[in-house]
Design an enzyme around this catalytic site. Sequence first.
Site, PDB file in Angstrom:
ATOM      1  N   LYS A  86       1.003  -1.182   0.134  1.00  0.00           N
ATOM      2  CA  LYS A  86      -0.122  -0.362  -0.203  1.00  0.00           C
ATOM      3  C   LYS A  86       0.805   1.340  -0.380  1.00  0.00           C
ATOM      4  CE  LYS A  86      -3.350  -0.078   2.761  1.00  0.00           C
ATOM      5  NZ  LYS A  86      -4.651   0.638   3.657  1.00  0.00           N
TER       6      LYS A  86
HETATM    7  O1  G3P Z   1      -7.922   1.055   4.788  1.00  0.00           O
HETATM    8  C1  G3P Z   1      -8.401   2.551   4.854  1.00  0.00           C
HETATM    9  C2  G3P Z   1      -8.158   2.675   6.678  1.00  0.00           C
HETATM   10  O2  G3P Z   1      -7.589   2.273   7.552  1.00  0.00           O
HETATM   11  C3  G3P Z   1      -9.020   4.237   6.992  1.00  0.00           C
HETATM   12  O3  G3P Z   1      -9.855   4.017   7.953  1.00  0.00           O
HETATM   13  O4  G3P Z   1     -11.323   4.218   9.306  1.00  0.00           O
HETATM   14  O5  G3P Z   1      -9.042   4.614   9.475  1.00  0.00           O
HETATM   15  O6  G3P Z   1     -11.152   5.863   7.990  1.00  0.00           O
HETATM   16  P1  G3P Z   1     -10.365   4.288   8.554  1.00  0.00           P
END
Ligand code: G3P
Length: 223
Positions: A86
């Site tokens: 990533k």
């Molecule tokens: O995979 C993307 C991610 O981890 C971001 O998610 O829930 O932290 O906005 P969030």
Amino acid sequence: MKLFIDSADINKIKMLTEYYSIDGVTTNPSIIVKEGKPFLPLLKEIQSSLGVEKELFVQTIADKAENIVEEAEYIQKSLQGNIVIKIPVTSEGLKAIKLLSGIGIRTLATTVYTPLNAYLAAKAGANYVAPYVNRIDNLTGNGIQVVKDIVEIFVKSNFNCEVLAASFKNTQQVLEVCLAGAHGVTASPDIIEAFLKVPSIKENVETFSREWYELYGNKSLLD
Ligand code: G3P
């Protein structure tokens, strides 16, 4: 449509992969740090509960393209199996995606906020892009619309790049990106567990059992 667990919590990963058909695990530095464990051993532990054929996504942290490539190669050679690197969609990140695509290392472009971020990543040779649905919504944008637009661009341009929607606050957002044509979603264990949080299911199952046992006593179907 693929389903990934966005977590590095081993117990949750074991439980979810035992019960559901999961395609892999996505991580990022915040998710890794939350577990408070050393980096590579944690990833190896995740991989052994997941199985090497499933995809494990690991994020780089370097700023410069050449260092991102170095980190990607290190991750790739330290872990067996199906690894996807990533990389955030900075200009250095896009350069790294281009270089890695040239040497056959699979990548996911992360921190995608606009359709044009995704367009550049797909052009660079990314295998996946991850639009951050809820974080876009939090910026008063429209995360679902961004996913729809990316899917449309990829179809029209015939890009060989999958849209892996990420960052969810609720199951409604997940449903909407599924309908928008995303190739996959990655969600936290809590959100995945919430897919089945429908009280009527439990009520219905209890009624079926009660009615069965009322007539047949304690006999199972096999008796
Ligand atoms: O995979 C993307 C991610 O981890 C971001 O998610 O829930 O932290 O906005 P969030």
